[in-house]
Scaffold this motif. Sequence first.
Motif, PDB file in Angstrom:
ATOM      1  N   CYS A 117      56.387  12.376  72.472  1.00  0.00           N
ATOM      2  CA  CYS A 117      56.773  13.580  71.736  1.00  0.00           C
ATOM      3  C   CYS A 117      57.452  13.187  70.427  1.00  0.00           C
ATOM      4  CB  CYS A 117      57.693  14.465  72.565  1.00  0.00           C
ATOM      5  SG  CYS A 117      59.321  13.750  72.844  1.00  0.00           S
ATOM      6  N   ASN A 118      57.720  14.179  69.595  1.00  0.00           N
ATOM      7  CA  ASN A 118      58.302  13.931  68.277  1.00  0.00           C
ATOM      8  C   ASN A 118      59.622  14.692  68.151  1.00  0.00           C
ATOM      9  OD1 ASN A 118      58.857  13.729  65.466  1.00  0.00           O
ATOM     10  ND2 ASN A 118      56.669  13.483  65.052  1.00  0.00           N
ATOM     11  N   PRO A 119      60.749  14.067  68.516  1.00  0.00           N
ATOM     12  CA  PRO A 119      62.035  14.770  68.468  1.00  0.00           C
ATOM     13  C   PRO A 119      62.427  15.212  67.060  1.00  0.00           C
ATOM     14  CG  PRO A 119      62.367  12.422  68.864  1.00  0.00           C
ATOM     15  CD  PRO A 119      60.899  12.678  68.999  1.00  0.00           C
ATOM     16  N   GLY A 259      54.622  12.014  68.419  1.00  0.00           N
ATOM     17  CA  GLY A 259      55.666  11.329  67.674  1.00  0.00           C
ATOM     18  C   GLY A 259      55.215  10.008  67.078  1.00  0.00           C
ATOM     19  N   GLY A 260      55.994   9.499  66.139  1.00  0.00           N
ATOM     20  CA  GLY A 260      55.668   8.261  65.454  1.00  0.00           C
ATOM     21  C   GLY A 260      55.585   7.056  66.372  1.00  0.00           C
ATOM     22  N   PHE A 261      56.332   7.074  67.485  1.00  0.00           N
ATOM     23  CA  PHE A 261      56.306   5.932  68.397  1.00  0.00           C
ATOM     24  C   PHE A 261      54.975   5.819  69.140  1.00  0.00           C
ATOM     25  CE2 PHE A 261      61.078   6.250  68.285  1.00  0.00           C
ATOM     26  CZ  PHE A 261      61.258   5.024  67.649  1.00  0.00           C
ATOM     27  N   ALA A 262      54.126   6.858  69.036  1.00  0.00           N
ATOM     28  CA  ALA A 262      52.800   6.774  69.650  1.00  0.00           C
ATOM     29  C   ALA A 262      51.974   5.668  69.013  1.00  0.00           C
ATOM     30  CB  ALA A 262      52.073   8.115  69.502  1.00  0.00           C
ATOM     31  N   THR A 284      45.758   2.197  68.675  1.00  0.00           N
ATOM     32  CA  THR A 284      46.704   2.332  67.564  1.00  0.00           C
ATOM     33  C   THR A 284      46.087   3.163  66.446  1.00  0.00           C
ATOM     34  OG1 THR A 284      47.757   0.199  68.063  1.00  0.00           O
ATOM     35  CG2 THR A 284      48.055   1.084  65.843  1.00  0.00           C
ATOM     36  N   ALA A 285      44.837   2.874  66.099  1.00  0.00           N
ATOM     37  CA  ALA A 285      44.143   3.629  65.054  1.00  0.00           C
ATOM     38  C   ALA A 285      43.939   5.083  65.475  1.00  0.00           C
ATOM     39  CB  ALA A 285      42.799   2.975  64.739  1.00  0.00           C
ATOM     40  N   GLN A 286      43.603   5.305  66.740  1.00  0.00           N
ATOM     41  CA  GLN A 286      43.392   6.676  67.233  1.00  0.00           C
ATOM     42  C   GLN A 286      44.679   7.480  67.191  1.00  0.00           C
ATOM     43  OE1 GLN A 286      41.789   5.820  71.122  1.00  0.00           O
ATOM     44  NE2 GLN A 286      39.673   5.741  70.383  1.00  0.00           N
ATOM     45  N   MET A 287      45.784   6.870  67.599  1.00  0.00           N
ATOM     46  CA  MET A 287      47.062   7.572  67.603  1.00  0.00           C
ATOM     47  C   MET A 287      47.517   7.902  66.182  1.00  0.00           C
ATOM     48  SD  MET A 287      47.921   8.204  70.683  1.00  0.00           S
ATOM     49  CE  MET A 287      46.166   8.325  71.097  1.00  0.00           C
ATOM     50  N   ALA A 288      47.181   7.030  65.225  1.00  0.00           N
ATOM     51  CA  ALA A 288      47.541   7.299  63.827  1.00  0.00           C
ATOM     52  C   ALA A 288      46.853   8.575  63.331  1.00  0.00           C
ATOM     53  CB  ALA A 288      47.162   6.109  62.951  1.00  0.00           C
ATOM     54  N   VAL A 289      45.592   8.753  63.701  1.00  0.00           N
ATOM     55  CA  VAL A 289      44.847   9.953  63.304  1.00  0.00           C
ATOM     56  C   VAL A 289      45.462  11.204  63.929  1.00  0.00           C
ATOM     57  CG1 VAL A 289      42.633  11.158  63.463  1.00  0.00           C
ATOM     58  CG2 VAL A 289      42.686   8.709  62.962  1.00  0.00           C
ATOM     59  N   VAL A 290      45.704  11.145  65.244  1.00  0.00           N
ATOM     60  CA  VAL A 290      46.265  12.309  65.937  1.00  0.00           C
ATOM     61  C   VAL A 290      47.662  12.626  65.422  1.00  0.00           C
ATOM     62  CG1 VAL A 290      46.845  13.309  68.181  1.00  0.00           C
ATOM     63  CG2 VAL A 290      44.900  11.758  67.988  1.00  0.00           C
ATOM     64  N   LEU A 291      48.441  11.589  65.097  1.00  0.00           N
ATOM     65  CA  LEU A 291      49.788  11.793  64.572  1.00  0.00           C
ATOM     66  C   LEU A 291      49.758  12.560  63.255  1.00  0.00           C
ATOM     67  CD1 LEU A 291      52.851  11.252  64.487  1.00  0.00           C
ATOM     68  CD2 LEU A 291      52.334   9.041  63.413  1.00  0.00           C
TER      69      LEU A 291
END
Length: 321
Positions: A117-119, A259-262, A284-291
């Motif tokens: 999550c993104n607090p 959240g960024g920690f993803a 890592t690349a996938q999470m950057a897109v979703v973020l």
Amino acid sequence: MDILGKVNKVPGGIMVVPMLITAVINTFAPGALKIGGPVTGAFSGYGAMAFIGALLFTAGSQAKYSDLRLICSRGGVLVVVRLLVAYIGSWLTIKFFGLDGFCGVSAMAITILLANCNPGVYMGLMQSYGDNVDKAAMGIINLIAVPATPLVILGIADGTGFDYMSAVSTLVPFTLGLVLANADEKIRKMFSTATPVVLMFVGACLGASINMKAIANVGVAEVILIAIHVFVFLPIMIAADKIILRRPGYAAVAATCLGGFAVVAPRFIGESLPQYAPYVETVTAQMAVVLVVSIIVYPYITKWIVSKFGSGAQPAQPAAK
């Protein structure tokens, strides 16, 4: 020039706008944020945890002992539901598709997507739409913002333990703010206006870790992950907020934003659980897109929910005649 007025027109703008500005700088001129000194400390990822600690302290300073039951129930329900869904999603993926998952979406990607999550975004949106209990609930929600959360879920079968120090490090600044402010009302008043200032720096620090070019890398797997997050997972979280807590649902939306920690979690997991190492770079690349998509889309979904079902914020008082 009404800069603040324009910023506040963006949902959670006091945090989201600085985050987008530093994200753009990090994308096209990353060296500008890494010249050292106060610039790097205040406007890069190096300062993120310090400002999040300050944010937790200010959140605690605005909570009262009498609110603790509500704080734990609101934040606790959202955290428990999120962890339960993340575990079920991870288990189902591994059971039916193995670690490779389906259509390029691995079990690691599913787990991080659902467990993180993104607090910062949550607090920014609660500053606009939430009440004091919603804001203080950040102390509970922040417990699952760390990379250790998806690691524990993925590693249950391997006997991986819980990272207790991650929980302690979250609760200490929140508890300190809570105790001091309840002991001295002047401390509460002193920090009552601090949250927007701290949020601005939290946003700037988190944005400095985002590369906007990730949007150009959208493929089938990224579309599937975004669809799962928005059209499957989000409705579950809203339903939990509305049915269990009898709340409008805006806090659930804010707490669902990735959240960024993803983006950090894949490497953290790969180093701890070798069987997931082959998936680190892809996830890592996938999470950057979703973020990137999340921090743009979720504030507006929160605003829409508020327009439909209301918020916890006190309405502005009419000026005295």
